[in-house]
Design an enzyme around this catalytic site. Structure first.
Site, PDB file in Angstrom:
ATOM      1  N   ASP A   1      -5.715   3.324  -5.310  1.00 10.50           N
ATOM      2  CA  ASP A   1      -6.351   4.077  -4.228  1.00 10.50           C
ATOM      3  C   ASP A   1      -7.846   3.796  -4.232  1.00 10.50           C
ATOM      4  O   ASP A   1      -8.578   4.243  -5.123  1.00 10.50           O
ATOM      5  CB  ASP A   1      -6.081   5.582  -4.413  1.00 10.50           C
TER       6      ASP A   1
ATOM      7  N   ARG B   1      -4.793   9.967   6.645  1.00  9.72           N
ATOM      8  CA  ARG B   1      -3.396   9.608   6.892  1.00  9.72           C
ATOM      9  C   ARG B   1      -2.519  10.784   6.510  1.00  9.72           C
ATOM     10  O   ARG B   1      -2.666  11.341   5.427  1.00  9.72           O
ATOM     11  CB  ARG B   1      -3.006   8.388   6.047  1.00  9.72           C
TER      12      ARG B   1
ATOM     13  N   ASP C   1     -10.307   6.878  -4.193  1.00  9.87           N
ATOM     14  CA  ASP C   1     -10.341   7.587  -5.473  1.00  9.87           C
ATOM     15  C   ASP C   1     -11.109   6.800  -6.532  1.00  9.87           C
ATOM     16  O   ASP C   1     -11.840   7.368  -7.345  1.00  9.87           O
ATOM     17  CB  ASP C   1      -8.918   7.864  -5.975  1.00  9.87           C
TER      18      ASP C   1
ATOM     19  N   THR D   1       4.076  10.914   6.872  1.00  8.31           N
ATOM     20  CA  THR D   1       4.367   9.893   7.895  1.00  8.31           C
ATOM     21  C   THR D   1       3.442   8.674   7.770  1.00  8.31           C
ATOM     22  O   THR D   1       3.731   7.619   8.341  1.00  8.31           O
ATOM     23  CB  THR D   1       4.165  10.471   9.306  1.00  8.31           C
TER      24      THR D   1
HETATM   25  C1  PRP Z   1      -7.109   4.208   2.615  1.00 10.35           C
HETATM   26  C2  PRP Z   1      -7.943   2.998   2.951  1.00 10.35           C
HETATM   27  C3  PRP Z   1      -7.657   2.790   4.412  1.00 10.35           C
HETATM   28  C4  PRP Z   1      -6.221   3.232   4.536  1.00 10.35           C
HETATM   29  C5  PRP Z   1      -5.353   2.024   4.630  1.00 10.35           C
HETATM   30  O1  PRP Z   1      -7.739   5.348   3.012  1.00 10.35           O
HETATM   31  O2  PRP Z   1      -9.292   3.149   2.634  1.00 10.35           O
HETATM   32  O3  PRP Z   1      -8.484   3.557   5.256  1.00 10.35           O
HETATM   33  O4  PRP Z   1      -5.916   3.960   3.336  1.00 10.35           O
HETATM   34  O5  PRP Z   1      -4.020   2.384   4.808  1.00 10.35           O
HETATM   35  P1  PRP Z   1      -3.222   2.012   6.135  1.00 10.35           P
HETATM   36  O6  PRP Z   1      -3.526   0.572   6.430  1.00 10.35           O
HETATM   37  O7  PRP Z   1      -1.789   2.229   5.738  1.00 10.35           O
HETATM   38  O8  PRP Z   1      -3.667   2.921   7.226  1.00 10.35           O
HETATM   39  P2  PRP Z   1      -7.111   6.794   2.735  1.00 10.35           P
HETATM   40  O9  PRP Z   1      -6.290   7.200   3.911  1.00 10.35           O
HETATM   41  O10 PRP Z   1      -6.410   6.784   1.406  1.00 10.35           O
HETATM   42  O11 PRP Z   1      -8.385   7.714   2.699  1.00 10.35           O
HETATM   43  P3  PRP Z   1      -9.720   7.668   1.767  1.00 10.35           P
HETATM   44  O12 PRP Z   1     -10.591   6.592   2.307  1.00 10.35           O
HETATM   45  O13 PRP Z   1     -10.291   9.016   1.946  1.00 10.35           O
HETATM   46  O14 PRP Z   1      -9.307   7.407   0.336  1.00 10.35           O
HETATM   47  N1  URA Z   2      -4.957   2.801   0.640  1.00 10.79           N
HETATM   48  C1  URA Z   2      -5.441   2.510  -0.587  1.00 10.79           C
HETATM   49  O1  URA Z   2      -6.482   3.035  -1.005  1.00 10.79           O
HETATM   50  N2  URA Z   2      -4.763   1.660  -1.351  1.00 10.79           N
HETATM   51  C2  URA Z   2      -3.644   1.057  -0.950  1.00 10.79           C
HETATM   52  O2  URA Z   2      -3.078   0.250  -1.707  1.00 10.79           O
HETATM   53  C3  URA Z   2      -3.150   1.362   0.336  1.00 10.79           C
HETATM   54  C4  URA Z   2      -3.831   2.246   1.115  1.00 10.79           C
END
Ligand code: PRP
Ligand code: URA
Length: 208
Positions: free
Chosen positions: A199, A103, A202, A107
């Site tokens: 998160d 993400r 993490d 944005t």
């Molecule tokens: C987190 C989570 C989802 C996303 C959800 O991943 O595991 O994939 O955020 O958020 P959204 O519904 O607003 O799209 P992240 O982008 O933090 O990446 P990661 O899995 O590498 O921690």
């Molecule tokens: N991604 C995460 O890992 N946690 C949240 O709460 C939202 C998006």
């Protein structure tokens, strides 16, 4: 579109431990896998059955057996990886496809950076897995990518969902059922689920 919330005391209890910021990386990882397995139980409730003949110690019997082996689990990288093991414990013959999403930090727009699927993915029942459905951007983009590859039977499994994410999925992909551990209150100004668990990536991988 259906939204199914796991209605089970074990899921509720384990989710509460997961939310606790004092829970260690090791325990967090194990709990993600366990809860994933418990929700998979619900998400696979409508897998088609056929019958076969077995010989029990007593007699021959016609018994139920899963029809075909056309199932795939698709984790959204990275955090979705934490759920794969729990799914495979219940459906050991499942194929695994990977979809990498990141993400944009300002944005919050999702981008696909990696996609490696089984060759026959379009013929499979697909269960996309990710611990968090927040804005729904990642989930919606992942489902769109799977549809672009010809998948027709897609479900989405998460541990925690925000109402905003459910609404986005309802608008973008009304044909995709969602299976979750709980629906939380809202998103905060940074796009995190409240109360949530922080998160997920993490906490699974110990990167913070
Ligand atoms: C987190 C989570 C989802 C996303 C959800 O991943 O595991 O994939 O955020 O958020 P959204 O519904 O607003 O799209 P992240 O982008 O933090 O990446 P990661 O899995 O590498 O921690
Ligand atoms: N991604 C995460 O890992 N946690 C949240 O709460 C939202 C998006």
């Amino acid at each position: 579109m259906g939204v199914y919330v796991a209605d089970h005391p074990l899921v509720a209890h384990k989710l509460s431990v997961l939310r606790d910021k004092k829970t260690s990386v090791k325990d967090f990882r194990e709990l993600v896998s366990e809860i994933g397995m418990l929700i998979t139980y619900e998400a696979t409730r409508d897998l088609p059955l056929t019958t076969r003949i077995v010989e029990t110690p007593i007699c021959k019997a016609e018994v139920p057996t899963l029809k075909g082996k056309k199932f795939a689990v698709v984790p959204i990288l990275r955090a979705g990886l934490g759920l794969v093991d729990g799914v495979l414990r219940l459906v050991p013959s499942a194929r695994v496809g990977h979809i990498g999403m990141y993400r944009d930090e300002t944005t919050l727009e999702p981008h696909v950076y990696f996609c490696k699927m089984p060759k026959d993915i379009s013929e499979r029942n697909v269960l996309i897995v990710d611990p968090m459905l927040a804005t729904g951007g990642s989930a919606s983009a992942a489902v769109s990518e799977m549809k672009r590859r010809g998948c027709k039977n897609i479900k989405f499994m998460v541990l925690l969902a925000a109402p905003e994410g459910i609404q986005k999925m309802r608008e973008d992909h009304p044909d995709v059922d969602i299976y979750c551990g709980a629906i939380d209150e809202k998103l905060n100004e940074n796009g995190y689920i409240v109360p949530g668990l922080g998160d997920a990536g993490d906490r699974i991988f110990g990167t913070k």
